[in-house]
Design an enzyme around this catalytic site. Structure first.
Site, PDB file in Angstrom:
ATOM      1  N   GLN A  61      51.540 -31.136  12.902  1.00  0.00           N
ATOM      2  CA  GLN A  61      51.650 -30.316  13.989  1.00  0.00           C
ATOM      3  C   GLN A  61      52.183 -30.937  15.433  1.00  0.00           C
ATOM      4  OE1 GLN A  61      47.233 -29.667  13.406  1.00  0.00           O
ATOM      5  NE2 GLN A  61      47.837 -27.571  14.496  1.00  0.00           N
ATOM      6  N   ARG A 118      42.758 -39.833  17.561  1.00  0.00           N
ATOM      7  CA  ARG A 118      42.595 -39.343  16.266  1.00  0.00           C
ATOM      8  C   ARG A 118      44.006 -38.632  15.662  1.00  0.00           C
ATOM      9  NH1 ARG A 118      39.658 -33.882  13.844  1.00  0.00           N
ATOM     10  NH2 ARG A 118      41.719 -33.795  12.255  1.00  0.00           N
ATOM     11  N   HIS A 162      45.711 -33.756   6.250  1.00  0.00           N
ATOM     12  CA  HIS A 162      45.356 -32.550   7.168  1.00  0.00           C
ATOM     13  C   HIS A 162      46.396 -31.470   6.836  1.00  0.00           C
ATOM     14  CE1 HIS A 162      43.652 -31.667  11.492  1.00  0.00           C
ATOM     15  NE2 HIS A 162      44.452 -30.471  10.996  1.00  0.00           N
ATOM     16  N   ASN A 207      40.833 -33.729   6.500  1.00  0.00           N
ATOM     17  CA  ASN A 207      40.374 -32.609   7.408  1.00  0.00           C
ATOM     18  C   ASN A 207      40.029 -31.305   6.895  1.00  0.00           C
ATOM     19  OD1 ASN A 207      40.292 -31.728  10.569  1.00  0.00           O
ATOM     20  ND2 ASN A 207      41.699 -30.484   9.270  1.00  0.00           N
ATOM     21  N   GLU A 208      38.917 -30.697   7.142  1.00  0.00           N
ATOM     22  CA  GLU A 208      38.640 -29.313   6.948  1.00  0.00           C
ATOM     23  C   GLU A 208      39.024 -29.012   5.423  1.00  0.00           C
ATOM     24  OE1 GLU A 208      40.114 -26.894  10.023  1.00  0.00           O
ATOM     25  OE2 GLU A 208      38.787 -27.684  11.080  1.00  0.00           O
ATOM     26  N   ASN A 348      34.120 -30.514  13.016  1.00  0.00           N
ATOM     27  CA  ASN A 348      35.088 -29.751  13.919  1.00  0.00           C
ATOM     28  C   ASN A 348      34.376 -28.406  14.377  1.00  0.00           C
ATOM     29  OD1 ASN A 348      36.872 -31.791  13.339  1.00  0.00           O
ATOM     30  ND2 ASN A 348      38.302 -30.339  12.098  1.00  0.00           N
ATOM     31  N   TYR A 350      34.146 -25.101  16.952  1.00  0.00           N
ATOM     32  CA  TYR A 350      34.834 -24.107  17.829  1.00  0.00           C
ATOM     33  C   TYR A 350      34.027 -22.990  18.304  1.00  0.00           C
ATOM     34  CZ  TYR A 350      38.981 -26.782  17.293  1.00  0.00           C
ATOM     35  OH  TYR A 350      40.007 -27.661  17.036  1.00  0.00           O
ATOM     36  N   GLU A 433      36.603 -32.231  16.359  1.00  0.00           N
ATOM     37  CA  GLU A 433      37.342 -31.264  17.200  1.00  0.00           C
ATOM     38  C   GLU A 433      36.623 -30.047  17.881  1.00  0.00           C
ATOM     39  OE1 GLU A 433      40.410 -29.151  14.936  1.00  0.00           O
ATOM     40  OE2 GLU A 433      40.781 -30.812  13.665  1.00  0.00           O
ATOM     41  N   TRP A 480      40.425 -31.254  20.674  1.00  0.00           N
ATOM     42  CA  TRP A 480      41.638 -30.622  20.064  1.00  0.00           C
ATOM     43  C   TRP A 480      42.153 -29.821  21.261  1.00  0.00           C
ATOM     44  CZ3 TRP A 480      44.172 -31.738  15.736  1.00  0.00           C
ATOM     45  CH2 TRP A 480      44.920 -30.799  15.261  1.00  0.00           C
ATOM     46  N   GLU A 487      50.632 -24.404  16.030  1.00  0.00           N
ATOM     47  CA  GLU A 487      49.469 -24.268  15.598  1.00  0.00           C
ATOM     48  C   GLU A 487      49.530 -23.429  14.259  1.00  0.00           C
ATOM     49  OE1 GLU A 487      46.524 -24.827  16.049  1.00  0.00           O
ATOM     50  OE2 GLU A 487      45.429 -23.145  15.350  1.00  0.00           O
ATOM     51  N   TRP A 488      49.961 -23.924  13.095  1.00  0.00           N
ATOM     52  CA  TRP A 488      49.917 -23.327  11.949  1.00  0.00           C
ATOM     53  C   TRP A 488      50.585 -21.852  11.811  1.00  0.00           C
ATOM     54  CZ3 TRP A 488      49.711 -27.637   9.315  1.00  0.00           C
ATOM     55  CH2 TRP A 488      48.852 -28.484   9.560  1.00  0.00           C
ATOM     56  N   PHE A 496      46.834 -25.334  22.441  1.00  0.00           N
ATOM     57  CA  PHE A 496      45.766 -25.808  22.302  1.00  0.00           C
ATOM     58  C   PHE A 496      45.554 -27.116  23.359  1.00  0.00           C
ATOM     59  CE2 PHE A 496      44.179 -23.295  18.876  1.00  0.00           C
ATOM     60  CZ  PHE A 496      42.861 -23.195  19.019  1.00  0.00           C
TER      61      PHE A 496
HETATM   62  C1  GAL Z   1      41.529 -26.852  13.196  1.00  0.00           C
HETATM   63  C2  GAL Z   1      42.459 -27.500  12.622  1.00  0.00           C
HETATM   64  C3  GAL Z   1      43.629 -28.015  13.538  1.00  0.00           C
HETATM   65  C4  GAL Z   1      43.877 -27.008  14.684  1.00  0.00           C
HETATM   66  C5  GAL Z   1      42.477 -26.228  15.057  1.00  0.00           C
HETATM   67  C6  GAL Z   1      42.866 -25.102  15.894  1.00  0.00           C
HETATM   68  O1  GAL Z   1      40.799 -26.081  12.349  1.00  0.00           O
HETATM   69  O2  GAL Z   1      41.906 -28.764  11.987  1.00  0.00           O
HETATM   70  O3  GAL Z   1      44.646 -28.393  12.773  1.00  0.00           O
HETATM   71  O4  GAL Z   1      44.885 -26.434  14.434  1.00  0.00           O
HETATM   72  O5  GAL Z   1      41.809 -26.085  14.004  1.00  0.00           O
HETATM   73  O6  GAL Z   1      43.248 -23.870  15.324  1.00  0.00           O
END
Ligand code: GAL
Length: 526
Positions: A61, A118, A162, A207-208, A348, A350, A433, A480, A487-488, A496
């Protein structure tokens, strides 16, 4: 309680103090001393002794140089080239160029009073083919980054994976679907411990892994984009079995790496090793028993999928019962290796959703998400669970069909941490995160006025503190993200960062939330 009038006056005050972007020099982190932010009473003193504050990013990223200096492709490099996959068909070939700008980024972290960073190590930058030949230029890059972090007083937290499996291994044996990945991953991890472990004392294996298994193999939304025919537009895959196989190999890979660390390095290097798990809080929609059970199934299929084997040596009973023969089994020797394979767990966190029992007979389609047999709701009696953060972002990305995932629900943070404490023996937790995004097209200087983000961080940290005050063993918090990045699927249409990146110049401009953290962390470390 802040009244709307107070909120308005606060925004006005903040806007009055923000100079036009052109007034900033790149990476300028000073701010009129007269501006005092509302930290909600939070300071370093509010958290336990030694509590660590950091920011998080991941290799693909932020680094850029995806095709240069000897790096081999990962499955994401291939995935992003499928037309229409990423918003505006963006790639991370350049990203935010941390590969060259790491010093500037570390300087920013230090000026903002952060303690830790991180980051992740790109497997295919070290081993372009996944195994065998080492790319020493890649090794040199991480040495430079780690050394500079230490020179600036920032503690490195290195994550070894990741989402970015080397494409060579995907081609060779279908990557995570093959048991062969366990040894190859452990070898890569071993190399990193050996090479960087004299200076890196905080390791994370994955990660995840849930996102890797579910989005990679159930709905195909992430690389390698596999799913059953009836689930989505994938060219191959089996959503009934592959998510479980991939997850199983991820758990074994994690445990094998931890075993290597413990047997060969830990005593001498004196570091710690853990895993990073995403955890959405699932609140029962009603008080009915059925909805409570649905929410519990959701938690089991989400965080329990990974944390249960690591803590208890087996998958949650709900999963064993529902998934049956499709769920791989751990041999006795594997249980020994998996159980207890973490010094800490990264969470993580959110967002939060309501869950309900859909009262459906067995779903026709067999797939991971259907195995939950639980419905998602975002309103209770017409009241939304929390403000939706970024509907705009998906519109921008021409993905209206997608209901966006991030609702601002701070109390979910408290519930998640309390749940981990109560159900998993109060392990050492790092909140690894947490954050929110703005639409990608927000320009300077408007993009710096992120009062919404300040409130998000303040409210979530307040809930984290509440959990800690009640005994949750949380030892650190990572926002984060440090800076806007790739962002993928959303590419650059989602920001972010607490530092704004101008994608034309790649200049960095700390947003207001960055200064908010600077003030929050200004006190003496204790
Ligand atoms: C997480 C992920 C990160 C980042 C974040 C926000 O799930 O580990 O790479 O993209 O979400 O979408």
């Amino acid at each position: 309680m802040r009244t709307p009038l107070l909120c308005f006056l606060h925004s006005l005050l903040v806007i009055l103090y923000v100079a036009p972007a052109s007034a900033y020099s790149e990476a300028e982190t000073s701010w009129p001393e007269t501006v005092r932010f509302d930290t909600g009473g939070l300071s370093r003193e509010s958290f336990p002794k030694g509590f660590v504050f950091g920011t998080a990013t991941s290799a693909y990223q932020v680094e850029g140089m995806a095709k240069k200096d000897g790096r081999g492709p990962s499955i994401w490099d291939v995935f992003v080239t499928i037309p229409g996959t990423i918003a505006n068909n963006a790639t991370a070939d350049v990203a935010v160029d941390q590969y060259h700008r790491y010093k500037q980024d570390v300087d920013i972290m230090a000026k903002l009073n952060f303690d830790a960073y991180r980051f992740s190590i790109s497997w295919s930058r070290i081993f372009p083919d996944g195994v065998g030949k080492v790319n020493w230029k890649g090794v040199a890059y991480y040495n430079r980054l780690i050394d500079y972090l230490l020179a600036k007083g920032i503690t490195p937290y290195a994550n070894l994976y990741h989402y970015d499996l080397p494409e060579a291994l995907e081609k060779k044996y279908m990557g995570l679907l093959s048991y062969k990945v366990v040894k190859d991953y452990a070898d890569f991890a071993d190399f990193c411990f050996k090479t960087f472990g004299d200076r890196v004392k905080n390791w994370m294996t994955f990660n995840e892994p849930r996102v890797v298994a579910a989005l990679g193999y159930d709905d195909g939304f992430f690389a390698p984009g596999r799913c059953s025919k009836l689930v989505g537009n994938c060219t191959a895959g089996n959503s009934a079995t592959e998510p479980y196989i991939a997850a199983h190999n991820l758990i074994l890979s994690h445990a094998a790496a931890v075993q290597r660390y413990r047997e060969k390095y830990q005593a001498k290097q004196k570091g710690k090793i853990g895993i990073l798990l995403d955890f959405v809080w699932y609140e029962p929609l009603t008080r009915s028993k059925a909805d409570n059970l649905a929410a519990q199934r959701a938690r089991d299929f989400h965080v329990g999928w990974f944390l249960h084997p690591i803590v208890y040596g087996e998958y949650p009973k709900t999963m064993q019962y529902i998934v049956g023969k499709r769920l791989p089994k751990f041999s006795k020797a594997e249980v020994m290796m998996v159980k207890g394979s973490m010094d800490f767990v990264g969470i993580n966190q959110y967002t939060t959703y309501y869950m309900y029992d859909p009262h459906q007979p067995k779903p026709k389609l067999t797939r991971y998400q259907m195995d939950w047999n639980a419905g998602f709701a975002y309103n209770r009696k017409g009241v939304p669970i929390g403000p939706k953060i970024h509907e705009e972002v998906y519109k921008l990305a021409h993905m209206q069909a997608y209901s966006y995932w991030l609702y601002d629900v701070p109390w979910g943070m408290y519930k998640v941490l309390t749940y981990i404490k109560e159900h998993y023996g109060n392990p050492t937790v790092i909140l690894s995160e947490n954050g929110m995004d703005d639409p990608g097209n927000v320009t300077l200087p408007k993009g710096l006025h992120d009062t919404k983000r300040i409130n998000f961080y303040k409210d979530y940290l307040t809930q984290l503190k509440k959990a800690v005050d009640e005994g949750a063993n949380v030892v650190g918090y990572f926002a984060w993200s440090l800076l806007d990045n790739f962002e993928w699927r959303l590419g650059y249409t989602s920001r972010f960062g607490m530092v704004y990146v101008d994608y034309k110049t790649l200049n960095r401009y700390p947003k207001m939330s960055a200064y908010w953290f600077k003030q929050l962390l200004s006190g003496k470390k204790h």
